[in-house]
Motif scaffolding. Structure first.
Motif, PDB file in Angstrom:
ATOM      1  N   PHE A 125       0.835  -1.204   0.000  1.00 14.59           N
ATOM      2  CA  PHE A 125       0.000   0.000   0.000  1.00 14.59           C
ATOM      3  C   PHE A 125       0.873   1.257   0.000  1.00 14.59           C
ATOM      4  O   PHE A 125       0.644   2.194  -0.778  1.00 14.59           O
ATOM      5  N   ALA A 126       1.881   1.272   0.882  1.00 14.17           N
ATOM      6  CA  ALA A 126       2.778   2.428   0.964  1.00 14.17           C
ATOM      7  C   ALA A 126       3.522   2.632  -0.352  1.00 14.17           C
ATOM      8  O   ALA A 126       3.668   3.762  -0.840  1.00 14.17           O
ATOM      9  N   GLY A 127       4.011   1.545  -0.942  1.00 14.49           N
ATOM     10  CA  GLY A 127       4.739   1.637  -2.209  1.00 14.49           C
ATOM     11  C   GLY A 127       3.858   2.089  -3.354  1.00 14.49           C
ATOM     12  O   GLY A 127       4.276   2.911  -4.179  1.00 14.49           O
ATOM     13  N   CYS A 128       2.621   1.566  -3.418  1.00 11.19           N
ATOM     14  CA  CYS A 128       1.676   1.941  -4.487  1.00 11.19           C
ATOM     15  C   CYS A 128       1.333   3.424  -4.445  1.00 11.19           C
ATOM     16  O   CYS A 128       1.481   4.151  -5.432  1.00 11.19           O
ATOM     17  N   ILE A 129       0.831   3.849  -3.290  1.00 14.15           N
ATOM     18  CA  ILE A 129       0.389   5.242  -3.143  1.00 14.15           C
ATOM     19  C   ILE A 129       1.584   6.192  -3.231  1.00 14.15           C
ATOM     20  O   ILE A 129       1.501   7.266  -3.837  1.00 14.15           O
ATOM     21  N   GLY A 130       2.697   5.793  -2.635  1.00 14.41           N
ATOM     22  CA  GLY A 130       3.895   6.629  -2.678  1.00 14.41           C
ATOM     23  C   GLY A 130       4.379   6.864  -4.089  1.00 14.41           C
ATOM     24  O   GLY A 130       4.746   7.988  -4.461  1.00 14.41           O
ATOM     25  N   ALA A 131       4.382   5.804  -4.906  1.00 16.25           N
ATOM     26  CA  ALA A 131       4.829   5.930  -6.290  1.00 16.25           C
ATOM     27  C   ALA A 131       3.827   6.720  -7.128  1.00 16.25           C
ATOM     28  O   ALA A 131       4.204   7.595  -7.909  1.00 16.25           O
ATOM     29  N   LEU A 132       2.534   6.410  -6.971  1.00 15.27           N
ATOM     30  CA  LEU A 132       1.500   7.057  -7.792  1.00 15.27           C
ATOM     31  C   LEU A 132       1.372   8.543  -7.478  1.00 15.27           C
ATOM     32  O   LEU A 132       1.260   9.366  -8.396  1.00 15.27           O
ATOM     33  N   ARG A 133       1.426   8.881  -6.193  1.00 15.26           N
ATOM     34  CA  ARG A 133       1.246  10.275  -5.768  1.00 15.26           C
ATOM     35  C   ARG A 133       2.578  11.008  -5.618  1.00 15.26           C
ATOM     36  O   ARG A 133       2.601  12.181  -5.255  1.00 15.26           O
TER      37      ARG A 133
END
Length: 270
Positions: free
Chosen positions: A79-87
């Motif tokens: 979750f942290a990696g997904c949102i961090g990369a996308l945002r």
């Protein structure tokens, strides 16, 4: 207009790194969610969620814990990696890389300690298996795990079949009213290729026989020794898996740090 000029002509965020990290983590996140869902579903089926005090009543290792802990860690990291990369969120990206780095460090430390304290690890493994032998009938998931291990490694008990004396259903005391007295679980039995249906009573009374007679019907080697032999025989494969996992972790950390550097460079030009 100058801000736009700096963003495109100067530093910019690499789309390849950004979306590769996002794609990698979304798979990681979904897999973690699946593990977590399986663990919670198994707990619900056993009634643990409706009576949380039953967690402390388990005498042996509950395999469901493995799904919940691994799934929870994978879910949070993904979750942290997904949102961090996308945002392009540097806080989440740093959290992802630091947490992943911490896991890598713990794995490395555990590997070194396991090599240095091999005898202590072996003693703990014996203690762990014997504790779970005692709790064999207490939890269906634990029972299935022990049966799988004994069948896969062609073993019985930690050191041998007599370890099943630790279980109240299989011990050989005169006060034991169980039909399984002086027996072993069916997973200890040597399989007959001609039998299509598993004979769950094949281990009854087998420990009343002599050592040589037992060998015709059950595995007489302990699971600790068989596991060590399996590790030695498959050392290259096991080492390859651990190295592969370590490289994936390092790769994920490098991607996250690279993206953090790009985002900081873009913000510095604003």
């Amino acid at each position: 207009m100058s801000r736009k000029h700096h963003h495109f002509k100067g530093a910019e965020v690499s789309c390849c790194v950004k979306y590769f990290l996002f794609g990698f983590n979304i798979l990681f996140w979904l897999l973690g969610a699946a593990f977590l869902a399986i663990g919670l579903w198994a707990w619900a089926e056993k009634g643990v969620l409706s009576n949380l005090s039953s967690i402390t009543d388990l005498g042996g290792f509950d395999p469901v814990w493995l799904f919940i802990v691994v799934g929870g860690v994978m879910f949070i990291l993904g979750f942290a990696g997904c949102i961090g990369a996308l945002r392009e969120n540097t806080f989440l990206l740093k959290f992802f890389s630091v947490f992943l780095g911490l896991i890598f460090f713990l794995e490395l430390t555990a590997g070194i300690l396991a090599f240095v304290f091999k005898d202590w690890i072996k003693d703990q493994l014996n203690f762990f298996i014997n504790n779970n032998v005692k709790a064999y009938r207490d939890d269906i998931d634990l029972q299935n795990l022990i049966d799988f291990a004994q069948e896969y490694w062609s073993c019985c008990g930690a050191h041998g079949p007599d370890d099943w004396n630790l279980n109240i259903y299989f011990n050989c005391t005169d006060k034991n009213p169980s039909r399984e007295r002086c027996g072993v679980p069916f997973s200890c039995c040597v399989k007959d290729p001609a039998e299509d249906v598993i004979n769950t009573q094949c281990g009854y009374d087998v420990r009343l026989q002599g050592e040589l007679d037992r060998q015709q019907y059950i595995y007489t080697k302990g699971c600790v020794g068989q596991f060590e032999k399996w590790l030695q025989d498959n050392l290259i494969i096991v080492a390859g898996i651990f190295v592969g996992i370590a490289l994936l972790q390092i790769f994920g950390i490098c991607l996250a740090q690279n993206l953090v550097s790009d985002v900081k460079a873009v913000k510095a030009n604003w």
